[in-house]
Motif scaffolding. Structure first.
Motif, mmCIF file in Angstrom:
data_model
loop_
_atom_site.group_PDB
_atom_site.id
_atom_site.type_symbol
_atom_site.label_atom_id
_atom_site.label_comp_id
_atom_site.label_asym_id
_atom_site.label_seq_id
_atom_site.Cartn_x
_atom_site.Cartn_y
_atom_site.Cartn_z
ATOM 1 N N THR A 16 36.535 8.193 11.908
ATOM 2 C CA THR A 16 35.681 7.404 10.754
ATOM 3 C C THR A 16 35.945 5.867 11.353
ATOM 4 O O THR A 16 34.726 4.926 11.184
ATOM 5 C CB THR A 16 36.525 6.955 9.387
ATOM 6 O OG1 THR A 16 36.642 8.353 8.694
ATOM 7 C CG2 THR A 16 35.793 6.060 8.289
ATOM 8 N N LEU A 41 30.475 10.801 8.588
ATOM 9 C CA LEU A 41 30.456 12.171 7.692
ATOM 10 C C LEU A 41 31.581 12.817 8.278
ATOM 11 O O LEU A 41 32.401 13.556 7.636
ATOM 12 C CB LEU A 41 29.044 12.680 7.956
ATOM 13 C CG LEU A 41 28.772 13.644 6.935
ATOM 14 C CD1 LEU A 41 29.025 13.536 5.408
ATOM 15 C CD2 LEU A 41 27.504 14.511 7.181
ATOM 16 N N HIS A 45 34.903 14.263 6.228
ATOM 17 C CA HIS A 45 35.089 15.693 6.219
ATOM 18 C C HIS A 45 36.438 16.101 6.699
ATOM 19 O O HIS A 45 37.194 16.881 5.958
ATOM 20 C CB HIS A 45 34.225 16.501 7.326
ATOM 21 C CG HIS A 45 33.782 18.038 6.867
ATOM 22 N ND1 HIS A 45 33.768 18.800 7.735
ATOM 23 C CD2 HIS A 45 33.951 18.413 5.549
ATOM 24 C CE1 HIS A 45 33.429 20.151 7.245
ATOM 25 N NE2 HIS A 45 33.437 19.788 5.798
ATOM 26 N N ALA A 65 34.297 20.172 -1.979
ATOM 27 C CA ALA A 65 33.463 18.952 -1.256
ATOM 28 C C ALA A 65 33.386 19.088 0.217
ATOM 29 O O ALA A 65 32.678 18.992 0.949
ATOM 30 C CB ALA A 65 34.382 17.743 -1.540
ATOM 31 N N TRP A 66 34.297 19.993 0.895
ATOM 32 C CA TRP A 66 34.460 20.233 2.211
ATOM 33 C C TRP A 66 33.331 21.284 2.421
ATOM 34 O O TRP A 66 32.537 21.041 3.553
ATOM 35 C CB TRP A 66 35.668 21.065 2.541
ATOM 36 C CG TRP A 66 35.855 21.256 4.054
ATOM 37 C CD1 TRP A 66 36.637 20.458 5.117
ATOM 38 C CD2 TRP A 66 35.437 22.364 4.575
ATOM 39 N NE1 TRP A 66 36.368 21.144 6.410
ATOM 40 C CE2 TRP A 66 35.679 22.302 6.206
ATOM 41 C CE3 TRP A 66 34.741 23.412 4.241
ATOM 42 C CZ2 TRP A 66 35.388 23.269 7.108
ATOM 43 C CZ3 TRP A 66 34.395 24.498 5.093
ATOM 44 C CH2 TRP A 66 34.693 24.310 6.541
ATOM 45 N N ILE A 69 29.863 19.272 2.423
ATOM 46 C CA ILE A 69 29.483 18.728 3.868
ATOM 47 C C ILE A 69 29.168 19.799 4.833
ATOM 48 O O ILE A 69 28.128 19.705 5.597
ATOM 49 C CB ILE A 69 30.743 17.738 3.928
ATOM 50 C CG1 ILE A 69 30.774 16.753 3.176
ATOM 51 C CG2 ILE A 69 30.415 17.235 5.640
ATOM 52 C CD1 ILE A 69 31.597 15.939 3.398
ATOM 53 N N ALA A 70 29.886 20.863 5.213
ATOM 54 C CA ALA A 70 29.996 21.845 6.186
ATOM 55 C C ALA A 70 28.760 22.705 6.063
ATOM 56 O O ALA A 70 28.290 22.935 6.951
ATOM 57 C CB ALA A 70 31.155 22.595 6.286
ATOM 58 N N LEU A 73 24.834 20.238 3.707
ATOM 59 C CA LEU A 73 24.574 18.889 4.277
ATOM 60 C C LEU A 73 24.212 18.586 5.728
ATOM 61 O O LEU A 73 23.282 18.164 6.246
ATOM 62 C CB LEU A 73 25.618 17.949 3.824
ATOM 63 C CG LEU A 73 25.444 16.366 4.068
ATOM 64 C CD1 LEU A 73 24.056 15.863 3.460
ATOM 65 C CD2 LEU A 73 26.595 15.307 3.605
ATOM 66 N N LEU A 74 25.198 19.185 6.513
ATOM 67 C CA LEU A 74 25.180 18.946 8.155
ATOM 68 C C LEU A 74 23.906 19.573 8.723
ATOM 69 O O LEU A 74 23.129 18.953 9.424
ATOM 70 C CB LEU A 74 26.299 19.628 8.570
ATOM 71 C CG LEU A 74 27.642 18.615 8.626
ATOM 72 C CD1 LEU A 74 28.743 19.353 9.230
ATOM 73 C CD2 LEU A 74 27.429 17.137 9.180
ATOM 74 N N TRP A 77 21.424 17.249 7.678
ATOM 75 C CA TRP A 77 21.558 15.748 7.921
ATOM 76 C C TRP A 77 21.163 15.571 9.551
ATOM 77 O O TRP A 77 20.276 14.885 10.154
ATOM 78 C CB TRP A 77 22.807 15.404 7.872
ATOM 79 C CG TRP A 77 23.055 14.019 8.095
ATOM 80 C CD1 TRP A 77 23.323 13.536 9.494
ATOM 81 C CD2 TRP A 77 23.464 13.049 7.241
ATOM 82 N NE1 TRP A 77 23.412 12.127 9.445
ATOM 83 C CE2 TRP A 77 23.818 11.861 8.146
ATOM 84 C CE3 TRP A 77 23.664 12.817 6.011
ATOM 85 C CZ2 TRP A 77 24.075 10.525 7.497
ATOM 86 C CZ3 TRP A 77 24.203 11.614 5.582
ATOM 87 C CH2 TRP A 77 24.427 10.602 6.185
ATOM 88 N N THR A 109 22.840 25.810 -0.465
ATOM 89 C CA THR A 109 23.222 25.395 -1.659
ATOM 90 C C THR A 109 23.034 26.210 -2.937
ATOM 91 O O THR A 109 23.725 25.967 -3.995
ATOM 92 C CB THR A 109 21.916 24.315 -1.967
ATOM 93 O OG1 THR A 109 22.026 23.068 -0.901
ATOM 94 C CG2 THR A 109 22.136 23.388 -3.218
#
Length: 219
Positions: A16, A41, A45, A65-66, A69-70, A73-74, A77, A109
């Motif tokens: 981060t 991001l 994670h 949430a993990w 993102i994994a 989203l990735l 992104w 999703t």
């Protein structure tokens, strides 16, 4: 993924911090900001996975949430961010991994909305289970969207970044399947530093300041 709660927290904080530096340096090039923000991001994670460790896995908010993102989203992104920063000559071919990312993200999703993702502690690893349909096809689309976009970017720094991600992912998967140790956090840290160097290389050179009384300055 890291091998313990503490390792995830330390790696997440470090990645981060790299992300903050990367975004700060990329502020003058808005097109590079999505890629520059990638370490933020990735760091988030890792920190989220520390919470998964803390709660011994399960199906709670940290696990969800993990997975968000994994999974969806990735793959969306990364190709979108690469397309933003890519030179015009590479943008047409980058539409292929972007399309793969959109399709993969949409599928994942839907699966996340329809099924329950669970996490379980397995020695020095965390295993996540979702029961993906057509898993091989989804994985292929995921890799094309993420690693493929980097390798097709036409930028030497991003190609190197893509190679490191590919090698790191391969090694991490082999070790993870043996339930020996999760090492992705270490590779994520290295990749984040490489991405930071790429951001630094993209900064426009500063104009040399003229000394006081330079005749070219005029009256």
């Amino acid at each position: 993924m890291c091998w313990s709660e503490t390792a995830d927290l330390v790696a997440g904080a470090g990645i981060t911090a790299v992300g903050v530096a990367s975004v700060t340096l990329a502020a003058r090039r808005p097109r590079d900001l999505p890629l520059a923000a990638l370490p933020l991001l990735l760091g988030l994670h890792q920190i989220i996975e520390a919470a998964v460790w803390h709660h011994d896995g399960g199906t709670g908010p940290a696990t969800v949430a993990w997975a968000v993102i994994a999974l969806p989203l990735l793959p969306l992104w990364v190709p979108a961010a690469v397309l933003c920063s890519a030179p015009p000559s590479a943008r047409r071919r980058l539409l292929v991994p972007l399309a793969a990312g959109i399709a993969t993200a949409a599928t994942l999703t839907y699966v996340l909305a329809a099924r329950t993702v669970t996490a379980g502690i397995r020695g020095h690893t965390v295993g996540y289970s979702l029961g993906l349909p057509q898993a091989q096809l989804i994985v292929a689309g995921y890799l094309l969207a993420t690693i493929g976009s980097l390798l097709l970017s036409g930028d030497r720094g991003l190609v190197l970044f893509g190679v490191l991600v590919a090698v790191g992912a391969a090694v991490s998967v082999v070790l993870w399947r043996q339930e020996y140790i999760s090492t992705w956090c270490a590779f994520a840290a290295v990749c984040s530093v490489v991405l930071l160097r790429w951001v630094v290389s993209r900064r426009p050179p500063r104009r040399a300041s003229r000394p006081c009384g330079d005749p070219s300055e005029g009256p």
